[in-house]
Design an enzyme around this catalytic site. Structure first.
Site, PDB file in Angstrom:
ATOM      1  N   LEU A 277      -5.436   1.857  -0.248  1.00  0.00           N
ATOM      2  CA  LEU A 277      -4.678   0.884  -1.048  1.00  0.00           C
ATOM      3  C   LEU A 277      -4.706  -0.462  -0.348  1.00  0.00           C
ATOM      4  O   LEU A 277      -4.812  -1.510  -0.983  1.00  0.00           O
ATOM      5  CB  LEU A 277      -3.233   1.368  -1.241  1.00  0.00           C
ATOM      6  CG  LEU A 277      -3.075   2.578  -2.163  1.00  0.00           C
ATOM      7  CD1 LEU A 277      -1.628   3.036  -2.222  1.00  0.00           C
ATOM      8  CD2 LEU A 277      -3.565   2.251  -3.568  1.00  0.00           C
TER       9      LEU A 277
ATOM     10  N   ARG B 210      -8.610  13.178   7.989  1.00  0.00           N
ATOM     11  CA  ARG B 210      -9.028  14.063   6.893  1.00  0.00           C
ATOM     12  C   ARG B 210     -10.314  14.823   7.178  1.00  0.00           C
ATOM     13  O   ARG B 210     -10.437  15.989   6.808  1.00  0.00           O
ATOM     14  CB  ARG B 210      -9.177  13.223   5.626  1.00  0.00           C
ATOM     15  CG  ARG B 210      -7.828  12.714   5.178  1.00  0.00           C
ATOM     16  CD  ARG B 210      -7.923  11.756   4.027  1.00  0.00           C
ATOM     17  NE  ARG B 210      -6.570  11.387   3.631  1.00  0.00           N
ATOM     18  CZ  ARG B 210      -6.287  10.475   2.713  1.00  0.00           C
ATOM     19  NH1 ARG B 210      -7.259   9.845   2.083  1.00  0.00           N
ATOM     20  NH2 ARG B 210      -5.041  10.196   2.407  1.00  0.00           N
TER      21      ARG B 210
END
Lengths: 257, 588
Positions: free
Chosen positions: B392, B285
């Site tokens: 997560l 990212r």
């Protein structure tokens, strides 16, 4: 921009506390493209002055994710229960006409806390009632989970997107502050857990829960729930299915007791 | 000893997993959450969760997952905990599957896996594009089971105000306030676990939920806990621009074949594929965000002359998109109006995730005994940049570590919270009550919501994708000023019941403190590493900065100390994505 002098006019049903009398108050917020009801309310709190020019307390409402996945910001917008983050002003105006007043009110099937915030504890308590979980032995890693067919997952996944927002409860004529009806969302949840290979082992407990007071028999088949579900869960199909399941189960229970 | 209890603050994945692990061992938990736990921010995670399940014939291994994570984080993470996380990942996914998460399936009924950024193997399990919501709901259900059994007591609609630390420097509980009745009370607990998430709201516009203010971290920072690596803020490359927030468009869009492009010389230019041929659209990212920033800001090639580029899925079949990415298709269509199945989405990078956070040891304990932190609010697993679908995992995994560690700590205590000195509780309660009285009386000229907008604008401008010391110094000065301006807030809501402005003003004070730690951390780190990019110092400088920055609160602003990073397992190497990553030598 041509819209510099245009305003969004909202009328909000307000209430200072659970036992206070409700009253209406209007606000004007400068129009910008791509706003939603939440961003209008955010503008109000930056400058909490009503249309009469009087400084008032900012409107109290719940919101969190602003992406229509948390369910917090549910309210009545022009009479329809929906998430205020996903209620785009431009889309509302496409239907009602530019600049037309937008009316905001708290859901009516839940006790009001203050202004647009409501108490939805009942829905979470009812999830305990229908035992909406897979009863595993524990959360430790023992082995791969059970195989589960893709075709089953496809429809079960849709039910599992339920965010317990209360839209279906609001739209259902049989849910009220007085009735004990658990409402459409929870009947669909029972189907979800009765479908999972481990949850299925305990399906009778959930079917029992559906047959007590406030259970599936209180559905009047008005079919409003399906129309307002923001996650497009075909609630009426699931209620019909669970109706058959409880009937079969009641018969078996009677015959083999 | 009297009956023991542990307090968990936060009902997202980390908090719920910790709660579950404690309740399973028969210990009572008080679970404090701002919102009904089902509405926590974990529901916003979309794309998936990483685990080397190796079901795609790629010989994937937990070592490769570990190496990708360390490499992706530019070697700033302590390595042993990350290795343990990657090794635990398959077991965690299978447990979530047993507990009923509706993961997307393969034809033979196994968990399907997809590609994600910064990793070559298919390693990301998912449930459509609402994976976070599905995992959160599952944990919510399991905790509800323990609630029904009487082991967990939920306090939903309460905000953590501060930890109670006694004369021995031990945390014995916390003070919290009810959002509706405004009651402030003591919660006694033998350990307190903060699982309070990141602080995206410090930037005002971000992909995070409105509750992600970082206020709890800011509060214990002022009580003596340290913050670590705060300068590392993940800016997600593909977010929708919005007035109220920037909405995430999952990395899974690229994982499933989405392409990023803009026009150059009148023709589509797939710049990520051209700049990074080895990874293409699936670069991590920080890399993708900087490339988009360069194309729009430096080269002026944004679509329609604005800061935006295309994220294009329109070449993929509609049924495939609906099944695997339905959740984000709906969000884009609903909030933007265009159908991403037919036309390319317009996106730009947006503030997304805090790699840094509360400094903890390998048991997730802070420097204050009895006070623990897990999930996005800790700093442990992502180094200088987080790989997609590792959040997560780290949220759940840290819960599985922190819960049992807190339990063990509590059981080893010679004196329980119930037996602790009462004065510590009443003193802290009085302090918080006095502060509440002060908040109510604020009658200056600054609207807290407007002040918050200003903080966010400055943070986005000065401590964003590209940083330089001139702007950071100015930002440091700005924060010192805004601390003074906070004192001149006008409490626009005079009501003594369900008063959101009181909470917002208090949160804002803590946000400003955390913003200060972010700013000073960024100012001190004169290098470029992961998400932290300074054009004046374009290289990673391991000799000087292969170190965790630890921020200590003082009334005059944060003091930074530097701590060695545990690099005992993988030797740091240059991080590049235009060519394939070398295999790490220590791999077995």
């Amino acid at each position: 921009m041509a819209n510099d002098d245009k305003f969004i006019n909202i009328k909000v049903k307000r209430q200072d506390g659970p036992d206070a009398a409700p009253y209406w108050e209007e606000f004007n917020v400068p129009y910008k493209p791509n706003m939603n009801v939440v961003s209008v309310l955010m503008e109000v709190r930056k400058n909490p002055v009503n249309v009469q020019g009087k400084a008032v307390n900012p409107v109290v409402w719940e919101c969190n994710c602003l992406e229509e996945v948390c369910g917090a910001c549910t309210m009545l917008i022009n009479g329809v229960p929906r998430q205020s983050c996903a209620a785009l002003i431009d889309k509302i105006y496409e239907q009602t006409g530019f600049g037309k007043q937008i009316v905001l009110a708290p859901l009516t099937k839940f006790p009001v806390v203050r202004d647009l915030t409501i108490n939805r504890e009942r829905m979470f308590a009812n999830l305990i009632r229908v035992k909406a979980w897979v009863p595993v032995d524990g959360s430790w890693a023992i082995a791969r989970g059970p195989r589960f067919a893709d075709r089953e997952q496809r429809w079960a996944y849709i039910i599992s997107r339920c965010m317990t927002c209360g839209c279906c409860q609001e739209a259902c004529p049989n849910v009220s502050n007085k009735s004990k009806f658990i409402g459409p969302s929870h009947i669909a949840q029972v189907r979800l857990f009765n479908t999972h290979p481990i949850g299925e082992m305990h399906k009778e407990e959930r079917l029992d829960a559906l047959m007590y007071e406030g259970g599936i028999q209180e559905c009047g088949n008005a079919q409003n729930c399906r129309k307002v579900c923001p996650k497009e869960i075909p609630l009426t199909n699931h209620i019909a299915f669970m109706n058959k399941e409880t009937n079969k189960y009641a018969f078996r229970r009677w015959r083999y007791r | 000893m009297s009956k023991q209890k542990i307090i968990v603050v936060g009902g997202g994945l980390a908090g719920l997993m910790a709660t579950m692990r404690i309740a399973e061992k028969g210990m009572s938990v008080d679970l404090i959450s701002l919102v009904p736990v089902k509405r926590s921010h974990s529901v916003c995670a979309q794309g998936g969760i990483n685990a080397a399940l190796d079901t795609k014939g790629e010989n994937d291994t937990t070592w490769e997952h570990f190496d990708d994570t360390i490499y992706g984080g530019d070697f700033l993470a302590n390595q042993p905990p990350v290795k343990r996380m990657c090794e635990a990942a398959p077991g965690i996914i299978y447990t979530m599957d047993r507990m009923g998460v509706m993961f997307t399936r393969t034809a033979e009924g196994l968990l399907d896996l997809r590609n994600f950024g910064g990793q070559k193997n298919k390693r990301t399990a998912f449930a459509g594009a609402t994976t976070g919501a599905q995992l959160e709901y599952c944990c919510d259900e399991q905790v509800r089971k323990h609630e029904a059994a009487g082991l967990v007591t939920k306090y939903e609609g309460w905000e953590f105000l501060s930890a109670v630390i006694d004369g021995e420097g031990v945390c014995r509980g916390c003070i919290a306030q009810n959002l509706t009745t405004m009651e402030i009370r003591i919660f006694k607990g033998d350990a307190v676990i903060l699982a309070t998430g990141g602080g995206g709201m410090i930037y005002a516009k971000s992909t995070t939920s409105t509750i992600c203010t970082g206020t709890a971290a800011g509060s214990i920072f002022q009580q003596g806990a340290r913050l670590a690596n705060m300068e590392f803020i993940q800016i997600h490359p593909t977010a929708m621009l919005g007035d109220d927030k920037t909405r995430l468009m999952s990395e899974s869009a690229r994982g499933e074949g989405g392409r990023v492009w803009t026009y150059k010389d009148g023709k589509p230019w797939y710049f990520l594929e051209e700049m990074y041929p080895a990874y293409g659209n699936l670069v991590p990212r920080d890399i993708a965000s900087r490339a988009i920033h360069k194309v729009c800001v430096d080269m002026g090639l944004g679509i329609d002359g604005k800061n935006q580029v295309y994220l294009d899925l329109s070449h993929l079949p509609t049924d495939f998109l609906n099944r695997r990415l339905g959740g984000i298709m709906e969000i884009y269509e609903k909030f933007h109006g265009d159908d991403p199945r037919k036309v390319a989405m317009k996106i730009f990078p947006g503030i997304h995730y805090f790699m840094g956070g509360i400094h903890v040891d390998e048991d997730h304990q802070t420097c204050i005994p009895g006070l623990f932190a897990a999930g996005e609010c800790d700093y442990m697993y992502h180094g200088a940049n987080r790989l997609g679908a590792n959040s997560l995992l780290s949220a759940l995994y840290s819960g599985t570590v922190c819960g049992p560690a807190a339990l063990k700590y509590a059981k080893g205590l010679s004196k329980t919270a119930e037996d602790a000195d009462e004065k510590a509780f009443t003193d802290e309660l009085k302090k918080q009550e006095a502060f509440y009285e002060k908040l109510k009386k604020l009658n200056g000229t600054e609207n807290p919501y407007v002040l918050h907008q200003e903080l966010g604008e400055k943070m986005r401008a000065n401590v964003g994708i590209v940083r330089n010391n001139k702007d950071l110094t100015a930002n440091d000065q700005f924060i010192r000023e805004i601390k003074e301006r906070w004192e001149k807030i006008n409490m626009v809501d005079g009501h003594g019941f369900s008063n959101q402005t009181i909470f917002f003003a208090r949160d804002l004070k803590n946000m400003i403190e955390v913003a200060h730690a972010i700013t000073v951390g960024a100012l001190r780190r004169d290098e470029s590493r992961g998400s932290h990019y300074k054009p004046d110092f374009p290289d990673r400088i391991d000799e000087k900065f292969l170190k965790t920055s630890k921020s200590r609160w003082t009334p005059d602003g944060p003091e930074i100390e530097w701590e060695e990073v545990d690099i005992s397992l993988i030797k740091p190497r240059k991080r590049v994505y235009n060519v394939a990553k070398e295999v790490s030598a220590s791999g077995k």
